[in-house]
Design an enzyme around this catalytic site. Structure first.
Site, PDB file in Angstrom:
ATOM      1  N   ASP A 114       2.951 -31.400  25.672  1.00  0.00           N
ATOM      2  CA  ASP A 114       2.767 -32.692  25.010  1.00  0.00           C
ATOM      3  C   ASP A 114       1.341 -32.883  24.517  1.00  0.00           C
ATOM      4  O   ASP A 114       1.107 -33.233  23.344  1.00  0.00           O
ATOM      5  CB  ASP A 114       3.140 -33.836  25.957  1.00  0.00           C
TER       6      ASP A 114
ATOM      7  N   ARG B 118      -5.624 -42.773  38.249  1.00  0.00           N
ATOM      8  CA  ARG B 118      -5.798 -43.129  36.835  1.00  0.00           C
ATOM      9  C   ARG B 118      -7.106 -43.866  36.547  1.00  0.00           C
ATOM     10  O   ARG B 118      -7.775 -43.559  35.562  1.00  0.00           O
ATOM     11  CB  ARG B 118      -4.598 -43.920  36.327  1.00  0.00           C
TER      12      ARG B 118
ATOM     13  N   SER C  67       9.507 -33.582  36.302  1.00  0.00           N
ATOM     14  CA  SER C  67       8.090 -33.618  35.949  1.00  0.00           C
ATOM     15  C   SER C  67       7.256 -33.741  37.221  1.00  0.00           C
ATOM     16  O   SER C  67       7.701 -34.300  38.222  1.00  0.00           O
ATOM     17  CB  SER C  67       7.789 -34.793  35.009  1.00  0.00           C
TER      18      SER C  67
END
Length: 420
Positions: free
Chosen positions: A18, A98, A183
């Site tokens: 991606d 994150r 994933s």
């Protein structure tokens, strides 16, 4: 167009399918792309190969930053200080990583003179929100490009076959290994598995999937005993009492916690959770070291923390988890909670003894110089020195007596700490 006149974008880059397609697509759209890869403890990652692939695909450079120590000290330990857990089960392994990554990406953008950041998060997931909310909080002028929400990009790439065809057209190398049936997200705190075959909430995963933990059936038949020492709510020492191993450096301590807990099958969960975007999703997680340290920390709070402070921090912990999960790490309300939690940890110092056995973290004892526990008051044996007065809270005098004991004990502790 020369690179001097192209707008710069910092792309969160993994080297996967991606983000490799996104890198080339951004180049075709007229951007100068600087790839950024964060080392937050992914397993067996070849960062030299990632850098080479990024440049070969069109990036002017690829910056790899080792964020492992910062991730442990400023993010993982912050979450452990307040026992953060989302919906009662998830230890926030992806959510906590994150903001650490976003902060470095924004720092690089400022250093490189970039006005854009970009990511490969999908339009149905939580990460898009986390990256963008964190970036906006850190730099109000930064703009984010999210290709998986771009109508033109989505029209061009309807599935994996379109992505692979684009790679073939542009000579972008693709990993020859078969694609996993799910994933994976990896960092020091955890490994998560979702999507693919796991989208069937009734489907059972294969044991070979796991990277950080063994199954209880494969765990040793004998226990291991460890001591975890905390100062003001932060782990500062981990001792394996079975073989004498001692770790004090935060990164080494946490990595060893992962190793020893994973070897004893600790930290696996399989849940259906509520994403911020309004979708329920199924995820399988393994968080061995985090599970071990959180169990020890919660136990130590029991002997060190005042009852009413504990009650309030439980609410703060839930709010911390919600804000972290939803991408508000750098929001003012999170600052308030984190400062409050830090204040609550002033006396959370001591050692907790644990036994690890086949998926279980078993507390065997605890000791603290700041203990509010008084064995004489707690004793039921009056002849042995136990206190005989009535603790009936329905009686006003009894209620005052209960709280007077609590407040006097806490006042004595505070006076002692001020003289030391």
């Amino acid at each position: 167009m020369s690179t001097e006149t192209k707008p710069k974008v910092i792309l969160a880059y993994s080297g996967g399918l991606d983000t490799s397609v996104i890198l080339k697509w951004l180049c075709e759209k007229g951007f100068e792309v600087i790839a950024f890869c964060a080392d937050v403890g992914q397993h067996h990652e070849d960062f030299d190969a990632i850098k080479a692939k990024a440049v070969a695909t069109g990036a002017t450079k690829c910056i790899v930053t080792d964020l492992r120590s910062e991730f442990v000290s400023n993010y993982i330990f912050e979450a452990l200080k307040c026992n953060a857990i989302y919906e009662g089960r998830y230890l926030l392994g992806t959510s906590v990583a994150r903001p650490c990554i976003a902060k470095e990406m924004v720092r690089i953008a400022a250093e490189e003179g970039a006005t854009y950041v970009a990511h490969g998060a999908t339009g149905k997931g939580n990460d898009q929100v986390r990256f963008e909310m964190c970036a906006q909080a850190l730099d109000a002028k930064i703009r984010t490009i999210a290709p998986w929400r771009d109508a033109e990009f989505i029209e061009s790439f309807k599935g994996r076959s379109d992505l692979l065809a684009y790679c073939t057209k542009h000579g972008i190398p693709v990993d020859a290994k078969p694609k996993s049936n799910y994933s994976i997200d990896e960092n020091l705190f955890h490994t998560s598995y979702e999507s693919g075959v796991l989208e069937d909430a009734s489907a059972t995963y294969e044991e070979s999937m796991f990277k950080m933990t063994v199954s209880p059936q494969a765990a040793p038949e004998t226990s291991v005993f460890v001591d975890v020492e905390f100062e003001k709510g932060v782990p500062v020492k981990l001792t394996n009492k079975t073989d004498g191993t001692v770790k004090t450096d935060p990164l080494e301590l946490f990595m060893y916690a992962n190793e020893i807990a994973g070897a004893h099958a600790i930290g696996r969960i399989d849940i259906v959770e509520n994403r911020f975007v309004g979708i329920k999703s199924r995820g399988v997680y393994e968080t061995p070291g985090g599970t071990l340290l959180r169990s020890a920390h919660m136990d130590l709070e029991g002997i060190c923390m005042d009852r009413e402070v504990k009650r309030i921090t439980e609410g703060l912990s839930n709010e911390f988890a919600r804000l972290c999960y939803n991408g508000f790490w750098f929001a003012p309300e999170m600052d308030l909670i984190r400062h409050s939690i830090t204040y609550s940890q002033r006396d959370v110092t001591g050692v907790v003894s644990l036994e690890l056995y086949k998926g279980n973290v078993i507390v065997r004892g605890r000791v603290s110089p700041n203990a509010l526990y008084n064995p004489d008051l707690a004793s039921m044996d009056i002849e042995g020195g136990g206190d005989a007065f009535d603790y009936n809270p329905s009686d006003a005098a009894g209620f005052i007596r209960i709280n007077a004991v609590r407040l006097k004990t806490y006042a004595a502790l505070r006076a002692q700490s001020q003289t030391e």
